[in-house]
Design an enzyme around this catalytic site. Structure first.
Site, PDB file in Angstrom:
ATOM      1  CB  SER A 209      -0.967   0.001   1.186  1.00  0.00           C
ATOM      2  OG  SER A 209      -0.267  -0.108   2.400  1.00  0.00           O
ATOM      3  CG  ASP A 226       4.772  -3.360  10.297  1.00  0.00           C
ATOM      4  OD1 ASP A 226       3.793  -3.398   9.506  1.00  0.00           O
ATOM      5  OD2 ASP A 226       5.085  -4.305  11.050  1.00  0.00           O
ATOM      6  CG  HIS A 270      -7.063  -4.009  11.836  1.00  0.00           C
ATOM      7  ND1 HIS A 270      -7.194  -2.729  11.349  1.00  0.00           N
ATOM      8  CD2 HIS A 270      -6.396  -4.703  10.866  1.00  0.00           C
ATOM      9  CE1 HIS A 270      -6.654  -2.659  10.148  1.00  0.00           C
ATOM     10  NE2 HIS A 270      -6.137  -3.831   9.835  1.00  0.00           N
TER      11      HIS A 270
HETATM   12  C1  SAM Z   1      -2.895  -5.704   7.270  1.00  0.00           C
HETATM   13  S1  SAM Z   1      -1.156  -5.490   7.395  1.00  0.00           S
HETATM   14  C2  SAM Z   1      -0.948  -3.954   6.568  1.00  0.00           C
HETATM   15  C3  SAM Z   1      -1.182  -4.067   5.078  1.00  0.00           C
HETATM   16  C4  SAM Z   1      -0.770  -2.857   4.278  1.00  0.00           C
HETATM   17  N1  SAM Z   1      -1.252  -1.620   4.856  1.00  0.00           N
HETATM   18  C5  SAM Z   1      -1.301  -2.983   2.863  1.00  0.00           C
HETATM   19  O1  SAM Z   1      -2.460  -2.564   2.603  1.00  0.00           O
HETATM   20  O2  SAM Z   1      -0.569  -3.502   2.008  1.00  0.00           O
HETATM   21  C6  SAM Z   1      -0.976  -5.104   9.085  1.00  0.00           C
HETATM   22  C7  SAM Z   1       0.424  -4.724   9.514  1.00  0.00           C
HETATM   23  O3  SAM Z   1       0.322  -4.148  10.806  1.00  0.00           O
HETATM   24  C8  SAM Z   1       1.478  -4.471  11.530  1.00  0.00           C
HETATM   25  N2  SAM Z   1       1.208  -4.352  12.981  1.00  0.00           N
HETATM   26  C9  SAM Z   1       0.560  -5.247  13.784  1.00  0.00           C
HETATM   27  N3  SAM Z   1       0.524  -4.791  15.048  1.00  0.00           N
HETATM   28  C10 SAM Z   1       1.136  -3.591  15.053  1.00  0.00           C
HETATM   29  C11 SAM Z   1       1.438  -2.643  16.058  1.00  0.00           C
HETATM   30  N4  SAM Z   1       1.068  -2.854  17.333  1.00  0.00           N
HETATM   31  N5  SAM Z   1       2.099  -1.521  15.714  1.00  0.00           N
HETATM   32  C12 SAM Z   1       2.494  -1.307  14.426  1.00  0.00           C
HETATM   33  N6  SAM Z   1       2.242  -2.186  13.425  1.00  0.00           N
HETATM   34  C13 SAM Z   1       1.580  -3.316  13.735  1.00  0.00           C
HETATM   35  C14 SAM Z   1       1.792  -5.885  11.099  1.00  0.00           C
HETATM   36  O4  SAM Z   1       3.165  -6.195  11.336  1.00  0.00           O
HETATM   37  C15 SAM Z   1       1.411  -5.864   9.632  1.00  0.00           C
HETATM   38  O5  SAM Z   1       2.559  -5.599   8.852  1.00  0.00           O
END
Ligand code: SAM
Length: 391
Positions: A209, A226, A270
């Site tokens: 993204s 991230d 999320h």
């Molecule tokens: C759904 S993916 C993101 C996809 C990306 N935005 C896309 O559309 O291509 C969720 C990401 O959130 C990161 N993540 C999970 N918990 C997190 C946290 N507490 N703080 C920061 N990043 C986090 C994960 O490592 C993962 O890479």
């Protein structure tokens, strides 16, 4: 090639300026450093090559008496290379002023001039004329590829999402139409965008993204955040930061260094609690007129993510946060009137657009006082808006 990311940001900002403003920056930064950034940007923007016969195209970039020559080797199924071509391998010579190239890449849509380059097609006679038809077709195709990288991309977000492998379109989600509706007014601007959650599973680096935003916002500075180190993604106009979205101090430090942002997108864990923590920490760093976007609100109804089982999402969920924002927008309409100073969300949230699983929160001045607090029933009766109590 490593490029000066700070210079990339300055060029993106200056690209819609006057010739003199662009030229001043060119002199300050030096033609070599600027051309490095421009070539990196062109390579990022180019469509995939389709020409079966490899083709070398030279681009001569000039500024005043200075010139820098770059030779692009373009062939199907290969990344475009910058090579030391010799004159007999060159199939096309392009000449362009550095100011015009900066404007092509970072100007506002439609701002570039027509007729801003010189062109010599097949400067040298091919040794074997039997190869001419193939060379001609491939040279046309390779030129089209190179010029696709020298213009403002017009692809829609759905196409970009699929091309880079994000799940924002045609997966469980259909978000990009909503994004286009909300982001159209920023597309030509040098926006600063921060997205929480860079993605990449099974050892993949991710960044789908972020690349999509970089291409969509041709003047944008794109930041990703991230839990995991994804700094290998760093390139011109794209910076991957490491941090935890549930840590307000880390978010504040990031926003102090890289903000304020025009757009913040939460596509991280999320977890409902994380979403609220991030919103509280980062909404103050959204510029007036900017947007805070929250994706995947379905977790408001998933207990293992801190959501509520059942049909009414509780106050601690993301949907609960959005419901509170609706009350905050209307804080000046509530009785009794609030005596103390309004909170930041009361005074600065001006709209909330909720679509399925995604919400857009707009920042501005929510300062209309509305109906005066002294407008009691007697006043409404005097206006004839309601009948007297004893009628
Ligand atoms: C759904 S993916 C993101 C996809 C990306 N935005 C896309 O559309 O291509 C969720 C990401 O959130 C990161 N993540 C999970 N918990 C997190 C946290 N507490 N703080 C920061 N990043 C986090 C994960 O490592 C993962 O890479």
């Amino acid at each position: 090639m490593t490029v000066d990311r700070r210079l990339a940001g300055r060029l993106a900002e200056r690209g819609a300026g006057s010739d003199l403003e662009i030229s001043t920056l060119l002199k300050e930064a030096g033609l070599d450093a600027v051309v490095d950034v421009l070539v990196d940007e062109i390579l990022f923007r180019c469509d995939a090559p389709v020409n079966p016969v490899p083709v070398d195209i030279a681009m001569n970039v000039t500024h005043g008496s200075e010139q820098r020559r770059i030779v692009f080797r373009i062939a199907r199924d290969r990344p475009i290379d910058v090579v030391d071509g010799d004159d007999t391998s060159i199939r096309r010579e392009i000449g362009i002023g550095a100011v015009d190239l900066v404007r092509r890449l970072y100007g506002r849509t439609g701002q570039r001039r027509l007729g801003d380059f010189t062109d010599t097609f097949l400067p040298t006679r091919p040794a074997d004329l039997a190869e001419l038809p193939g060379i001609l077709t491939s040279t046309n195709q390779a030129s089209g590829t190179l010029f696709s990288g020298c213009t403002v991309p017009q692809d829609d977000l759905g196409k970009l999402s699929v091309a880079y492998g994000s799940d924002k379109w045609a997966s469980f989600h259909w978000y990009t139409g909503h994004y286009e509706e909300q982001f159209a007014r920023y597309r030509d601007q040098p926006v600063r965008l921060l997205e929480i959650g860079i993605g990449g599973f099974d050892g993949q680096l991710g960044g789908a993204s972020l690349k999509m935003w970089k291409k969509y916002f041709h003047r944008g500075l794109i930041y990703g955040l991230d839990l995991f180190d994804k700094s290998a993604l760093n390139q011109g106009r794209l910076t991957a930061l490491t941090g935890d979205q549930s840590d307000p101090a880390a978010l504040t430090a990031i926003a102090e260094e890289h903000g304020p942002f025009d757009i913040v997108i939460d596509d991280g864990s999320h977890e409902n609690e994380h979403v609220r923590t991030s919103f509280d920490a980062l909404f103050p760093y959204v510029r007036p007129g900017g947007l805070y976007v929250i994706e995947d609100m379905q977790t408001s109804y998933i207990p293992r993510c801190g959501g509520t089982a059942g049909p009414v999402a509780g106050p601690d969920t993301t949907v609960g946060l959005l419901k509170r924002l609706l009350d905050d927008i209307h804080h000046n309409e509530q009785e009794p009137r609030i005596a103390e100073a309004p909170t930041i969300t009361q005074s600065q949230v001006v709209s909330v657009r909720v679509c399925r699983n995604i919400a857009f929160i707009e920042k501005g001045v929510n300062g209309e006082n509305g109906i005066p607090g002294w407008m009691d029933d007697d006043a409404w009766v005097a206006l004839g808006a309601i009948p007297p109590a004893d009628s």
